[in-house]
Write a protein that holds these residues in place. Structure first.
Motif, PDB file in Angstrom:
ATOM      1  N   ASN A 226       0.824  -1.200   0.000  1.00  0.00           N
ATOM      2  CA  ASN A 226       0.000   0.000   0.000  1.00  0.00           C
ATOM      3  C   ASN A 226       0.864   1.259   0.000  1.00  0.00           C
ATOM      4  OD1 ASN A 226       0.888  -0.250   2.726  1.00  0.00           O
ATOM      5  ND2 ASN A 226      -1.030  -1.231   3.272  1.00  0.00           N
TER       6      ASN A 226
ATOM      7  N   TYR B 188      -6.725  10.058   7.617  1.00  0.00           N
ATOM      8  CA  TYR B 188      -5.273  10.216   7.740  1.00  0.00           C
ATOM      9  C   TYR B 188      -4.970  10.964   9.019  1.00  0.00           C
ATOM     10  CZ  TYR B 188      -0.559  11.439   5.840  1.00  0.00           C
ATOM     11  OH  TYR B 188       0.780  11.582   5.603  1.00  0.00           O
TER      12      TYR B 188
ATOM     13  N   TYR C 144      -5.351   5.394   1.650  1.00  0.00           N
ATOM     14  CA  TYR C 144      -4.263   4.671   0.993  1.00  0.00           C
ATOM     15  C   TYR C 144      -4.819   3.882  -0.181  1.00  0.00           C
ATOM     16  CZ  TYR C 144      -5.822   0.203   3.017  1.00  0.00           C
ATOM     17  OH  TYR C 144      -6.546  -0.918   3.352  1.00  0.00           O
TER      18      TYR C 144
ATOM     19  N   ILE D  12       0.409   5.738   0.721  1.00  0.00           N
ATOM     20  CA  ILE D  12      -0.446   6.821   1.207  1.00  0.00           C
ATOM     21  C   ILE D  12      -1.019   7.602   0.032  1.00  0.00           C
ATOM     22  CG2 ILE D  12      -0.513   8.973   2.525  1.00  0.00           C
ATOM     23  CD1 ILE D  12       1.716   7.853   4.290  1.00  0.00           C
TER      24      ILE D  12
ATOM     25  N   THR E 271      -9.627   5.777   4.416  1.00  0.00           N
ATOM     26  CA  THR E 271      -9.684   5.494   5.850  1.00  0.00           C
ATOM     27  C   THR E 271      -9.519   6.741   6.693  1.00  0.00           C
ATOM     28  OG1 THR E 271      -7.308   5.075   5.817  1.00  0.00           O
ATOM     29  CG2 THR E 271      -8.753   3.173   5.554  1.00  0.00           C
TER      30      THR E 271
ATOM     31  N   THR F 264      -4.851   5.676   8.145  1.00  0.00           N
ATOM     32  CA  THR F 264      -3.425   5.721   7.829  1.00  0.00           C
ATOM     33  C   THR F 264      -2.787   6.726   8.781  1.00  0.00           C
ATOM     34  OG1 THR F 264      -3.858   5.172   5.531  1.00  0.00           O
ATOM     35  CG2 THR F 264      -1.745   6.239   6.028  1.00  0.00           C
ATOM     36  N   THR F 265      -1.697   6.338   9.418  1.00  0.00           N
ATOM     37  CA  THR F 265      -1.120   7.149  10.491  1.00  0.00           C
ATOM     38  C   THR F 265       0.327   7.490  10.167  1.00  0.00           C
ATOM     39  OG1 THR F 265      -2.573   6.145  12.147  1.00  0.00           O
ATOM     40  CG2 THR F 265      -0.557   7.210  12.947  1.00  0.00           C
ATOM     41  N   ASN F 266       0.642   8.778  10.251  1.00  0.00           N
ATOM     42  CA  ASN F 266       1.975   9.267   9.914  1.00  0.00           C
ATOM     43  C   ASN F 266       2.494  10.125  11.063  1.00  0.00           C
ATOM     44  OD1 ASN F 266       4.264  10.420   8.795  1.00  0.00           O
ATOM     45  ND2 ASN F 266       3.329  10.827   6.818  1.00  0.00           N
TER      46      ASN F 266
ATOM     47  N   PHE G 283      -0.289   1.527   8.137  1.00  0.00           N
ATOM     48  CA  PHE G 283      -1.590   1.403   7.514  1.00  0.00           C
ATOM     49  C   PHE G 283      -2.390   0.318   8.225  1.00  0.00           C
ATOM     50  CE2 PHE G 283       1.693   2.456   4.527  1.00  0.00           C
ATOM     51  CZ  PHE G 283       1.167   3.384   3.643  1.00  0.00           C
ATOM     52  N   GLU G 284      -3.678   0.242   7.923  1.00  0.00           N
ATOM     53  CA  GLU G 284      -4.419  -0.917   8.410  1.00  0.00           C
ATOM     54  C   GLU G 284      -3.811  -2.179   7.793  1.00  0.00           C
ATOM     55  OE1 GLU G 284      -8.479  -1.388   7.267  1.00  0.00           O
ATOM     56  OE2 GLU G 284      -8.184  -0.645   5.237  1.00  0.00           O
TER      57      GLU G 284
END
Length: 433
Positions: free
Chosen positions: A52, A89, A155, A54, A87, A258-260, A268-269
């Motif tokens: 995946n 961000y 993503y 982003i 999803t 999605t986590t940054n 990601f999931e």
């Protein structure tokens, strides 16, 4: 002059090469051939060969924000929609983040908070409780986390998207030649005399493929066939790692944004097919220069390290997990690898004719780690270039080497940490064995 029946050869079947083939086909060009050295598409030589990527539209530069918004709309069409997941961000920094990371986050947030396309879906996050409203599964301390949630992002399944697009364009009549011998371009051939025009491409099996137009979409490998690109577009890599989850753990994390975390990394999931949880540390990245100073991926220069990422990147990912999912923090990392991409000093793409080629060779390079999200619209820009006969967008024009050389990684505003050269990392890894 390129006409609709001109013989067009695209070098590389990655995200940009496939997108270019799509738009050329839709524009009426009828003789399109992709040369790809992999045995199948999706190609492991592509930077998009991944679970995946982003898909987001916040940039410090509104120019790319607008383009990314356009791309997101195309991600929602029947052709690309099966691979896109909005999803949301989460973007944040920790309490230990350097000023550079905080500054970049604040600039990106300011740009989308004032944009009516984003504003309704933006929420500032200032406490652990704020974060858990969007990802209740976070069980770590979230030490000093501050940031925001952006609803208009997510993503895409990148490898699946490439496979789906390749199948689609193949049905439209785009031809593909695959394989390390038959599909690997080793030389662009030019006419004798002063015209400078490309006439064909030679592949590793010795076969010559006639071409009226050659479009190089080789990404990090571009300088192998267009050496001039090696001075302004550098092969650079980042680390990728995964944690193998059980079905129950995979279901627990289903649907997380999605986590940054700007000073640590992003995730990601989990992938529902493989149950792999992908993580990437954020940093400047690593280059692989040869004696000529040109950086190329290790497949072109030396045997690639297997199942390897630098120790510093592993440590960064362990910290990221301890802050978010501590139950996962000591799990072994699997499928570790280095992801190679084509990088420019200003993070702008190169979409232009190669000087001296008489308009017969187009270079597509400089994705700079933010090019995949543009896959649904990228090929349109190549068609526009052919129709105009020149690149009118200054950001994407062919560039000349800068006086500062190629050591620009740490100057990019959204990259935090330290860079290095691949050979140094390999030696450090071997010394610990």
């Amino acid at each position: 002059m390129v006409t609709h029946d001109s013989r067009i050869v695209i070098l590389g079947g990655g995200a940009w090469g496939l997108s270019t083939a799509l738009y050329l086909s839709e524009a009426g060009y009828s003789d399109i051939t992709i040369l790809e050295r992999a045995e199948a598409i999706p190609s492991p030589y592509s930077a998009a060969y991944d679970i995946n990527k982003i898909v987001r539209a916040e940039y410090e530069d509104d120019f790319y924000s607008k383009l990314a918004l356009e791309a997101i709309e195309q991600w929602k069409t029947p052709l690309f929609g099966p691979y896109y997941h909005q999803t949301g961000y989460v973007v944040a920094t920790t309490g230990r983040a350097p000023a550079k990371a905080v500054t970049h986050l604040n600039k990106a947030l300011a740009s989308i908070e004032r944009d009516p396309a984003f504003a309704p879906g933006i929420r500032r996050l200032n406490t652990p409780a704020d974060f858990r409203e969007y990802t209740w599964q976070y069980s770590g301390p979230l030490t000093g986390f501050t940031g925001y949630f952006n609803r208009l992002a997510g993503y895409a399944h990148s490898s699946d998207a490439m496979r789906g697009l390749w199948e689609h364009i193949s049905k439209r009549g785009v031809k593909s030649v695959l394989g390390e011998e038959a599909g690997k371009a080793v030389q662009i051939n030019y006419a004798a005399g002063n015209s400078g025009r490309a006439t064909s491409v030679t592949t590793a099996d010795g076969k010559t493929h006639p071409a009226d137009l050659v479009i190089s979409a080789l990404g990090a490998h571009s300088a192998a066939l267009i050496p001039q690109l090696g001075q302004t577009s550098v092969a650079r890599c980042w680390s990728v790692a995964h944690v193998q989850l059980t079905e129950e753990e995979c279901n627990l994390l289903r649907g997380i944004p999605t986590t940054n975390i700007r000073d640590l990394g992003f995730f990601f999931e989990p992938d529902p097919k493989t149950k792999l949880f992908k993580l990437c540390p954020l940093g400047i990245g690593y280059t692989n220069p040869g004696a000529d100073g040109v950086s190329l991926p290790p497949g072109d220069r030396l045997p690639p390290p297997q199942d390897f990422i630098p120790r510093a990147d592993e440590d960064k990912l362990r910290t990221l997990l301890r802050e978010t999912f501590p139950w996962m923090a000591e799990r072994p990392f699997v499928d570790k690898k280095l992801c190679w991409f084509s990088d420019t000093a200003d993070s702008d793409y190169c979409i232009d004719f190669v000087p001296g080629s008489g308009g017969s060779v187009v270079a597509l390079a400089g994705d700079s780690g933010h090019g995949f999200k543009m896959m649904p619209i990228f090929g349109k820009w190549v068609v526009e270039l052919l129709q105009r006969g020149q690149q009118s967008e200054p950001r994407w024009q062919w560039r000349t080497p800068s006086a500062g050389g190629q050591q620009w990684g740490d100057a990019v505003s959204w990259r935090v940490g330290r860079g290095g050269e691949l050979t140094e990392l390999i030696e450090a890894s071997r010394s610990k064995l």
